[in-house]
Design a protein around this motif. Sequence first.
Motif, short mmCIF file in Angstrom:
data_model
loop_
_atom_site.label_atom_id
_atom_site.label_comp_id
_atom_site.label_asym_id
_atom_site.label_seq_id
_atom_site.Cartn_x
_atom_site.Cartn_y
_atom_site.Cartn_z
N ASP A 1 16.30 -56.65 -31.48
CA ASP A 1 16.96 -57.89 -31.05
C ASP A 1 18.42 -58.00 -31.50
N PHE A 2 19.01 -56.92 -31.99
CA PHE A 2 20.43 -56.86 -32.26
C PHE A 2 21.07 -56.01 -31.16
N ILE A 3 22.08 -56.55 -30.49
CA ILE A 3 22.74 -55.85 -29.39
C ILE A 3 24.03 -55.24 -29.93
N PHE A 4 24.06 -53.91 -29.99
CA PHE A 4 25.22 -53.19 -30.52
C PHE A 4 26.15 -52.83 -29.36
N PHE A 5 27.41 -53.23 -29.49
CA PHE A 5 28.41 -52.93 -28.46
C PHE A 5 29.27 -51.76 -28.90
N ARG A 6 29.46 -50.78 -27.99
CA ARG A 6 30.34 -49.65 -28.24
C ARG A 6 31.12 -49.34 -26.96
N HIS A 7 32.35 -48.86 -27.16
CA HIS A 7 33.24 -48.51 -26.04
C HIS A 7 33.78 -47.11 -26.31
N HIS A 8 33.42 -46.15 -25.44
CA HIS A 8 33.80 -44.75 -25.64
C HIS A 8 34.49 -44.20 -24.39
N ARG A 9 35.09 -43.05 -24.57
CA ARG A 9 35.56 -42.25 -23.44
C ARG A 9 35.17 -40.80 -23.69
N TYR A 10 34.85 -40.09 -22.59
CA TYR A 10 34.51 -38.68 -22.68
C TYR A 10 35.78 -37.85 -22.84
N ILE A 11 35.68 -36.81 -23.63
CA ILE A 11 36.77 -35.84 -23.77
C ILE A 11 36.18 -34.45 -23.57
N PHE A 12 36.77 -33.68 -22.66
CA PHE A 12 36.35 -32.31 -22.41
C PHE A 12 37.39 -31.37 -22.99
N GLU A 13 36.95 -30.51 -23.89
CA GLU A 13 37.85 -29.57 -24.55
C GLU A 13 37.43 -28.14 -24.25
N THR A 14 38.42 -27.27 -24.07
CA THR A 14 38.17 -25.85 -23.83
C THR A 14 38.49 -25.07 -25.10
N LYS A 15 37.50 -24.34 -25.59
CA LYS A 15 37.67 -23.58 -26.82
C LYS A 15 37.44 -22.09 -26.56
N GLU A 16 38.19 -21.27 -27.29
CA GLU A 16 38.03 -19.82 -27.15
C GLU A 16 36.78 -19.36 -27.88
N ILE A 17 36.14 -18.32 -27.30
CA ILE A 17 34.97 -17.72 -27.91
C ILE A 17 35.41 -16.46 -28.64
N LYS A 18 35.03 -16.35 -29.89
CA LYS A 18 35.39 -15.16 -30.67
C LYS A 18 34.63 -13.95 -30.13
N LYS A 19 35.41 -12.90 -29.84
CA LYS A 19 34.80 -11.68 -29.29
C LYS A 19 34.21 -10.84 -30.42
N ILE A 20 32.97 -10.41 -30.23
CA ILE A 20 32.30 -9.54 -31.21
C ILE A 20 32.19 -8.16 -30.59
N GLU A 21 32.67 -7.15 -31.29
CA GLU A 21 32.65 -5.79 -30.77
C GLU A 21 31.21 -5.29 -30.71
N SER A 22 30.71 -5.21 -29.52
CA SER A 22 29.33 -4.73 -29.30
C SER A 22 29.24 -4.21 -27.88
N LYS A 23 28.13 -3.54 -27.59
CA LYS A 23 27.94 -3.02 -26.24
C LYS A 23 27.73 -4.18 -25.29
N GLY A 24 28.49 -4.17 -24.20
CA GLY A 24 28.38 -5.25 -23.23
C GLY A 24 27.07 -5.22 -22.49
N LYS A 25 26.59 -6.38 -22.06
CA LYS A 25 25.35 -6.46 -21.30
C LYS A 25 25.56 -5.91 -19.90
N LYS A 26 24.52 -5.29 -19.35
CA LYS A 26 24.61 -4.73 -18.01
C LYS A 26 23.67 -5.47 -17.09
N ASN A 27 24.12 -5.65 -15.85
CA ASN A 27 23.28 -6.33 -14.86
C ASN A 27 22.37 -5.32 -14.17
N GLU A 28 21.71 -5.75 -13.07
CA GLU A 28 20.75 -4.90 -12.37
C GLU A 28 21.40 -3.66 -11.76
N ASP A 29 22.68 -3.79 -11.34
CA ASP A 29 23.39 -2.67 -10.71
C ASP A 29 23.91 -1.67 -11.73
N GLY A 30 23.75 -1.96 -13.01
CA GLY A 30 24.24 -1.07 -14.04
C GLY A 30 25.66 -1.33 -14.46
#
Length: 351
Positions: A265-294
């Motif tokens: 019975d307590f009504i909590f009011f909040r006001h937000h906005r979405y933020i979309f951020e682009t972050k770099e992915i750290k590359k790990i030296e490993s064998k890359g994955k292969k698809n069905e075609d090789g």
Amino acid sequence: MGMSGKRKRNDDSDAEDSKKSHAEKKEQFRPAMIKNKEKRSEVHAKLKQQKKLEKRAKAKARDAAVKRAIELGEELPEKKVPRTIENTREVDETVCKPDDEELFAGNDADEFSSILNRQQNPKILITTCRFNSSRGPAFISELLSVIPNAQYFKRGTYDLKKIVEYANKKDFTSIVVVHTNRREPDALLIIGVPNGPTAHFKLTNLVLRKDIKNHGTPTSHQPELVLNNFTTRLGHRVGRLIQSLFPQDPEFKGRRVVTFHNQRDFIFFRHHRYIFETKEIKKIESKGKKNEDGKSEKVPDHKTIARLQECGPRFTLKLISLQHGTFDTKGGEFEWVHKPEMDTSRRRFFL
């Protein structure tokens, strides 16, 4: 022989009684009963450690059972739901059901149907009580940025009935009155125009935008409205009253979200906005994955993360009364009024 037999029976019964009393005393034993402080704290620490070990052992057994069920392909063991005040609330006959035809029929004929069916755009008049405070104008300016199509009018010496008449002539759909006490906003009055109803809320825990760390600045886009846990008939009506303050066509490009979350019975009011951020992915030296075609698949260099930024203000509302029609202190008929004798149980809720 007779006397000795009776004595043996009495001795046996006394021994059994002493064992029972000893067991009862053992069950009723609590560390608080020990008078010596050092001994009491020592026993309490031992009991606390024992409970902790038992809890850890149960968690390990549960995790082992889940792992075993996954390996064998069986059904997972039933997960225990913790007991909370919300899921143990008292049974309420007025809780709305999805197949309640009477409720949906009433929605088409209530005071908010024209706005919620997009036949009329909401137009809000915001004013104050006669004695305004220092934080009142700051709170009102932030309300104006939250509610679209809202206009502020200085109260002056005008009576509230005169303001209702004026709002009716100028085609306003709602009036929001900010009441203050000792330089602090402490109540909100929401009046539907022209037919009501009038809701009186207690306002607490107000935090203005400038006091919120890393706050955002909202745009002028129409916000998306989120209403949570308005489950009873009264809660449904209050939710529709709040919903009638906002346009029913949100502009998602603005990424604005206004939330009214009801909990106990307590009504909590909040006001937000979405933020979309682009972050770099750290590359790990490993064998890359292969698809069905090789051929080796390309690993993405970036990932998009969504987060919320609070825009403010932040406050809590508690319903005090709901009145039929517009504001009338003398001859008004109340739909619901909160009274102290209603607070008989912590598990009884009305919204």
